[in-house]
Design an enzyme around this catalytic site. Structure first.
Site, PDB file in Angstrom:
ATOM      1  CG  ASP A  30      23.755 -87.362 -38.085  1.00  0.00           C
ATOM      2  OD1 ASP A  30      22.620 -86.966 -38.654  1.00  0.00           O
ATOM      3  OD2 ASP A  30      24.335 -88.299 -38.389  1.00  0.00           O
ATOM      4  CE  LYS A 210       5.325 -82.883 -43.565  1.00  0.00           C
ATOM      5  NZ  LYS A 210       6.664 -83.097 -42.938  1.00  0.00           N
ATOM      6  CG  HIS A 217       1.446 -82.441 -51.019  1.00  0.00           C
ATOM      7  ND1 HIS A 217       0.445 -81.311 -51.067  1.00  0.00           N
ATOM      8  CD2 HIS A 217       2.149 -81.995 -50.022  1.00  0.00           C
ATOM      9  CE1 HIS A 217       0.775 -80.399 -50.461  1.00  0.00           C
ATOM     10  NE2 HIS A 217       1.870 -80.764 -49.730  1.00  0.00           N
ATOM     11  CG  ASN A 225       0.805 -89.216 -62.766  1.00  0.00           C
ATOM     12  OD1 ASN A 225       1.148 -88.031 -63.475  1.00  0.00           O
ATOM     13  ND2 ASN A 225       1.696 -89.307 -61.534  1.00  0.00           N
ATOM     14  CE1 TYR A 257       3.946 -82.256 -54.147  1.00  0.00           C
ATOM     15  CE2 TYR A 257       2.715 -80.357 -53.318  1.00  0.00           C
ATOM     16  CZ  TYR A 257       3.900 -81.193 -53.282  1.00  0.00           C
ATOM     17  OH  TYR A 257       4.937 -81.054 -52.332  1.00  0.00           O
ATOM     18  CB  CYS A 268       7.625 -86.685 -47.237  1.00  0.00           C
ATOM     19  SG  CYS A 268       9.113 -86.133 -46.234  1.00  0.00           S
ATOM     20  CE  LYS A 271       9.180 -90.393 -43.453  1.00  0.00           C
ATOM     21  NZ  LYS A 271       8.026 -89.827 -42.403  1.00  0.00           N
ATOM     22  CE  LYS A 326      10.999 -80.861 -55.650  1.00  0.00           C
ATOM     23  NZ  LYS A 326      10.444 -80.379 -54.428  1.00  0.00           N
TER      24      LYS A 326
END
Length: 420
Positions: A30, A210, A217, A225, A257, A268, A271, A326
């Site tokens: 890193d 991905k 999701h 909602n 979800y 995630c 974006k 979260k």
């Protein structure tokens, strides 16, 4: 195996610690001196349940270490895993600068005397075609006639923050993208003890997977909602409708979800939805449903705030329980709770926030930058549990379900995750 992991964020740090638990020698890389020092001291630089214990175990056994310079490890390692971030660029596409930088670093460090090819596994979310059109040319330019000394693989991760360790060892699936869709022997060996369906496919199909997962999701959260808001207006229990709807696993898939409640956020889903919108526009596709997901999510944030305004007057006092996107996490990136906090402050409401997992002194990297650019007064807003329980508030906004276990002094409690 000896494995070098590039990027010690939420994905990379979890992978490094879990790989060391499996008995592999892992070197984390890193750019942050602070992260490196924390890891080498046997601690995790991020908040994730169980990760401190795994890091301490790995360091104690000599299986886990961290460094800024990977060059002296790449010739002796079997695999390099790239877990660096691909955050949103201003136009909504993914910022690939970190992937490019690490690809150059790895390609430039591969020596001629390698006996076997270096397996370079990319786990970062990236646009379909990135391995073939961006990453591979970097390696070809650096290695030229030695390109056979590297094997590139795209292996997307499916980790959820706060249950990342569980997801690492029990993933919903394993997707391995290679040049011709053939298996990767090294990854098969690495995953030998993991019980999950394995899919071997091309780079592009693996890269697209991905996007499909994360966008779906996000769609599920936004859809749930929207249904929740309709139920609220009609005086119907959204919790009852959710229970009935998700009981049907034959046609309605699963309850994940799909519970009406808080807006989606994190590093995630927002974006990757933006990136898929950018890709769709770039190639001339028309994704009207995907284009509406972020707008629907913003509408839900406004709906939640308007409900809160009914219970607290201008100049009143509100307490928020939970700030990270979260529970059991300190990840503040695109947390809808930060948006809610900002709306309170803009409405002249005195706000306090209790979140035991968020400690400003421990925030690092992009998480640190997002936190203080979005909520500059963060340090002043955070309070201890004793303060949260001793002071009188007009409203408590519970984003975690903690209120029932706290001795709060308030007139109203609104649980944003329960549209009942």
């Amino acid at each position: 195996m000896k494995i070098v992991v590039f990027g010690l964020g939420y994905v990379g740090m979890t992978a490094a610690a879990c790989l060391s638990k499996q008995g592999h020698e892992v070197v984390g890389v890193d750019v942050s001196d602070e992260k490196i020092a924390i890891v080498n001291a046997g601690k995790s630089p991020i908040t994730e349940p169980g990760l401190d214990e795994l890091v301490a175990r790995g360091v104690r056994k000599g299986l886990l270490s961290a460094t800024k310079d990977a060059s002296r490890h790449l010739d002796s390692c079997d695999m390099a895993t790239v877990c660096v971030g691909t955050p949103s660029a201003p136009d909504g596409s993914h910022n690939m600068s970190y992937v490019v930088e690490v690809s150059h670093q790895i390609a430039g460090s591969i020596g001629r005397d390698r006996a076997t090819p270096l397996i370079v596994v990319f786990r970062s979310t990236m646009r379909p075609g990135t391995i073939e059109e961006l990453v591979l040319p970097i390696f070809e330019n650096a290695l030229r006639d030695r390109i056979d000394l590297v094997e590139l693989v795209y292996n997307p991760e499916f980790l959820r923050e706060s249950v990342a360790i569980q997801d690492f060892f029990n993933p919903p699936k394993i997707v391995i993208g290679t040049k011709g869709g053939e298996p990767c022997t090294a990854l098969d060996e690495l995953n030998a003890r993991i019980d999950a369906p394995v899919f071997y496919t091309t780079y592009r199909a693996a890269e697209m997977t991905k996007f499909v997962d994360n966008t779906f999701h996000a769609v599920k959260v936004a859809f749930a909602n929207e249904v929740g808001r309709v139920c609220d207006k009609l005086g119907i229990s959204a919790a009852t409708v959710h229970k009935i709807f998700t009981s049907d696993t034959k046609l309605n898939i699963s309850p994940c979800y799909l519970r009406p409640g808080g807006a989606f956020g994190g590093s995630c889903l927002p974006k990757d939805v933006r990136a898929l919108q950018y890709i769709a526009s770039d190639v001339g596709a028309y994704t009207h449903l995907v284009d509406s997901v972020l707008r629907s999510n913003d509408a839900h944030k406004n709906f939640l705030f308007e409900n809160c305004l009914k219970a607290v007057p201008a100049g009143g006092r509100a307490l928020m329980l939970g700030l990270a996107f979260k529970e059991n996490s300190d990840d503040l990136r695109e947390s809808p709770n930060i948006d809610l906090a900002r709306k309170f402050l803009q409405s002249n409401i005195h706000l306090s926030i209790y979140d035991p997992h968020v400690k400003p002194s421990k925030l690092l990297g992009q998480n640190l930058g997002y936190a203080f650019s979005s909520l500059p007064a963060l340090r002043k807003l955070l309070v201890a549990k004793t303060t949260a329980e001793s002071e009188l508030f007009d409203l408590v906004v519970d984003t975690r379900g903690w209120a029932k276990n706290m001795a709060l002094r308030t007139k109203w409690v609104i649980d944003v995750n329960t549209l009942s």
